[in-house]
Design an enzyme around this catalytic site. Structure first.
Site, PDB file in Angstrom:
ATOM      1  N   ASN A 200       0.855  -1.180   0.000  1.00  0.00           N
ATOM      2  CA  ASN A 200       0.000   0.000   0.000  1.00  0.00           C
ATOM      3  C   ASN A 200       0.899   1.242   0.000  1.00  0.00           C
ATOM      4  O   ASN A 200       2.133   1.140   0.047  1.00  0.00           O
ATOM      5  CB  ASN A 200      -0.983  -0.013   1.175  1.00  0.00           C
ATOM      6  CG  ASN A 200      -0.297   0.024   2.538  1.00  0.00           C
ATOM      7  OD1 ASN A 200       0.755   0.639   2.724  1.00  0.00           O
ATOM      8  ND2 ASN A 200      -0.890  -0.668   3.512  1.00  0.00           N
ATOM      9  N   ALA A 201       0.288   2.403  -0.061  1.00  0.00           N
ATOM     10  CA  ALA A 201       1.067   3.638  -0.217  1.00  0.00           C
ATOM     11  C   ALA A 201       2.028   3.855   0.946  1.00  0.00           C
ATOM     12  O   ALA A 201       3.189   4.244   0.749  1.00  0.00           O
ATOM     13  CB  ALA A 201       0.117   4.827  -0.358  1.00  0.00           C
ATOM     14  N   ASN A 202       1.572   3.582   2.170  1.00  0.00           N
ATOM     15  CA  ASN A 202       2.432   3.784   3.339  1.00  0.00           C
ATOM     16  C   ASN A 202       3.610   2.813   3.332  1.00  0.00           C
ATOM     17  O   ASN A 202       4.743   3.181   3.664  1.00  0.00           O
ATOM     18  CB  ASN A 202       1.624   3.623   4.625  1.00  0.00           C
ATOM     19  CG  ASN A 202       0.642   4.752   4.837  1.00  0.00           C
ATOM     20  OD1 ASN A 202       0.842   5.862   4.335  1.00  0.00           O
ATOM     21  ND2 ASN A 202      -0.423   4.498   5.577  1.00  0.00           N
ATOM     22  N   GLU A 203       3.327   1.545   2.970  1.00  0.00           N
ATOM     23  CA  GLU A 203       4.395   0.546   2.931  1.00  0.00           C
ATOM     24  C   GLU A 203       5.421   0.885   1.864  1.00  0.00           C
ATOM     25  O   GLU A 203       6.637   0.769   2.092  1.00  0.00           O
ATOM     26  CB  GLU A 203       3.790  -0.832   2.684  1.00  0.00           C
ATOM     27  CG  GLU A 203       2.968  -1.360   3.858  1.00  0.00           C
ATOM     28  CD  GLU A 203       2.092  -2.542   3.492  1.00  0.00           C
ATOM     29  OE1 GLU A 203       1.630  -3.245   4.416  1.00  0.00           O
ATOM     30  OE2 GLU A 203       1.851  -2.763   2.283  1.00  0.00           O
ATOM     31  N   ASP A 273      -6.573  -7.389   0.652  1.00  0.00           N
ATOM     32  CA  ASP A 273      -6.739  -8.832   0.437  1.00  0.00           C
ATOM     33  C   ASP A 273      -7.535  -9.096  -0.837  1.00  0.00           C
ATOM     34  O   ASP A 273      -7.223 -10.015  -1.600  1.00  0.00           O
ATOM     35  CB  ASP A 273      -7.470  -9.461   1.626  1.00  0.00           C
ATOM     36  CG  ASP A 273      -6.692  -9.353   2.928  1.00  0.00           C
ATOM     37  OD1 ASP A 273      -5.447  -9.240   2.857  1.00  0.00           O
ATOM     38  OD2 ASP A 273      -7.308  -9.378   3.999  1.00  0.00           O
TER      39      ASP A 273
END
Length: 485
Positions: A200-203, A273
């Site tokens: 995701n964007a944060n990861e 998911d």
């Protein structure tokens, strides 16, 4: 063409390896503060349990008519037994789980009052014993040759270690099976030689140092991931901003930005998911990665319109891809029961109306408007096409079930639409247990299907005065030039 693309996903085998967890939701009401401490007292109403983590990925695969083979670890405890013996079979998941005496099943328990979490209690361990890790590796090696794709669903709960991640990727590479990774570690070198990674964007920002809130930043992050970590493709999920795909080996040499399709966002739980499940099925079916990413984006747009951890069915995805209508209000029977439970736990009164609603006319609109006045949320159950034909004859319905659902669901008075195949909605009424059962006043209360049951559990049967001169039969007759007395 849209249905053919979705049908290509059917029966593809996806091996899901990763961290399993049990998601529990305890619903109740708060009407006082504890005399022992300044904390609310939650008065219990009900408890619901479902698969979380890698288990939810497998649920999404099964819901899209894929074959989900789930590999991971649970504790040798009651929660582990419930996952393997109840939840996996109920979701049509083939579970190949390791039971460890030295490990406790991860359980996340959320305490909910009026739709708001007031507390979350986590029971988890992040160190799995060496023997269990080796049994997971052995299971993957045995299953990989029969798989069309491998998903590594990493939640940092112990089932995927750096060594085991490398071993699983190596086994898949040797078998010629594509590997799709949902990462947790910031060290993406662990995922080297994977075919696709879906942070995701944060990861992605944490792993690369690039802010992914803009297209430019997400593009820079995607390039760095591919350049530094020898991964085939990256799909960054960016919430309301959509997704960014970069896959030079598959012809996507510049960042490809896909806009979100979610018209209403209620809950983003489990959306990642759904994305990796849909993407992996599409890749396993040989679908172009750009099309696969767009399918995954469509699936995410559906699931965020549902409350709680949810899945997307093949029918829902067909309609979303076809762009026929926003069908987030049209739910399966199981989803309807879950949504009604959620409303009831929020203290809302639920009404229920049913019918064919073939050609919607002012009489229908008035009936549903008055029905909504009797409750906080209105569920409308439509006879499915086969049911209408049995009741009305072979020339009906005029509109198919999804067209009828789209029209009824667009009415301001209607909160949810579901379909039933039976001649009567009695079984659905038993499952939903509405507070108010609504019919037109051309019925007597004693003749309303389910009316006696609703009254037995303290509900109400309400008869709506019908507007004269409006009926589907009259409309059809007039269009054919007939006169109906």
């Amino acid at each position: 063409m849209e249905s053919e693309v979705i049908e290509a996903l059917f029966n593809k085998t996806v091996l899901v390896v990763g961290d399993l967890m049990l998601d529990r939701f305890v619903y109740g009401a708060v009407d006082r503060i504890s005399p022992e401490a300044p904390i609310p007292v939650l008065r219990f109403r009900e408890e619901v349990a479902m698969l979380g983590g890698a288990g939810n990925v497998a649920c999404n695969i099964a819901a899209l008519n894929g074959r989900a083979v789930l590999v991971g670890a649970t504790g040798d405890d009651a929660e582990g037994s419930y996952i393997s013996e109840v939840l996996c079979p109920a979701s049509q998941i083939e579970a190949r789980l390791v039971r460890s005496e030295n490990y406790a099943t991860t359980v996340k328990t959320r305490y909910v009052c009026e739709g708001q979490q007031i507390l979350r209690l986590d029971r988890e361990e992040t160190l799995l014993d060496v023997a269990s890790l080796e049994r997971i590796r052995s299971t993957v090696r045995e299953a990989i040759d029969d798989a069309d794709a491998l998903i590594l669903s990493d939640y940092a709960k112990g089932s995927l270690t750096p060594d085991s991640i490398r071993a699983h990727i190596k086994a898949a590479n040797e078998a010629g099976v594509p590997v799709i990774v949902d990462p947790k570690s910031r060290d993406y070198s662990l995922y080297r030689n994977a075919d696709v990674i879906t942070p995701n964007a944060n990861e992605a920002a944490a792993a690369t140092g690039h802010d992914c809130s803009t297209d430019e930043g997400a593009g820079h992050a995607a390039r760095k991931i591919l350049q530094d970590f020898r991964i085939g493709a990256v799909l960054i999920t960016r919430g309301a901003q959509g997704m960014t795909l970069l896959a030079p080996m598959s012809g996507v040499e510049q960042p490809f930005h896909i806009r979100t399709k979610g018209s209403s966002v209620y809950d983003v739980s489990g959306a990642g998911d759904t994305v990796i499940a849909t993407l992996s099925l599409a890749i396993s079916a040989g679908i172009d990665i750009k099309v696969a990413a767009q399918l995954a984006n469509s699936a995410a747009g559906i699931v965020v319109g549902k409350l709680g951890t949810a899945v997307v069915s093949a029918d829902e995805l067909v309609r979303a891809v076809a762009g026929t209508a926003d069908m987030s209000f049209c739910r399966t029977r199981e989803q309807t029961v879950a949504q009604v439970r959620q409303w009831r736990n929020e203290g809302l009164k639920v009404g229920f109306a049913n019918g064919c609603f073939d050609l919607v006319h002012p009489g229908h609109v008035a009936l549903l408007r008055q029905a909504r006045d009797q409750c906080d949320r209105l569920v409308v159950a439509l006879n499915a096409d086969a049911s209408v034909r049995r009741l009305k004859g072979g020339n009906r319905p005029i509109q198919d079930q999804y067209s009828r659902a789209a029209v009824i669901g667009s009415l301001r008075s209607v909160d949810l639409v579901t379909l039933f195949d039976e001649d009567t909605p009695l079984e659905l009424i038993k499952l939903i247990r509405p507070d108010v059962l609504i019919k037109g006043d051309d019925y007597a209360i004693q003749d309303v299907i389910g009316g006696e049951l609703v009254q037995q559990w303290g509900g109400q049967v309400y008869l709506v005065p019908l507007e004269k001169g409006h009926s589907t039969t009259n409309i059809i007759a007039r269009s054919e030039g007939a006169v109906v007395g």
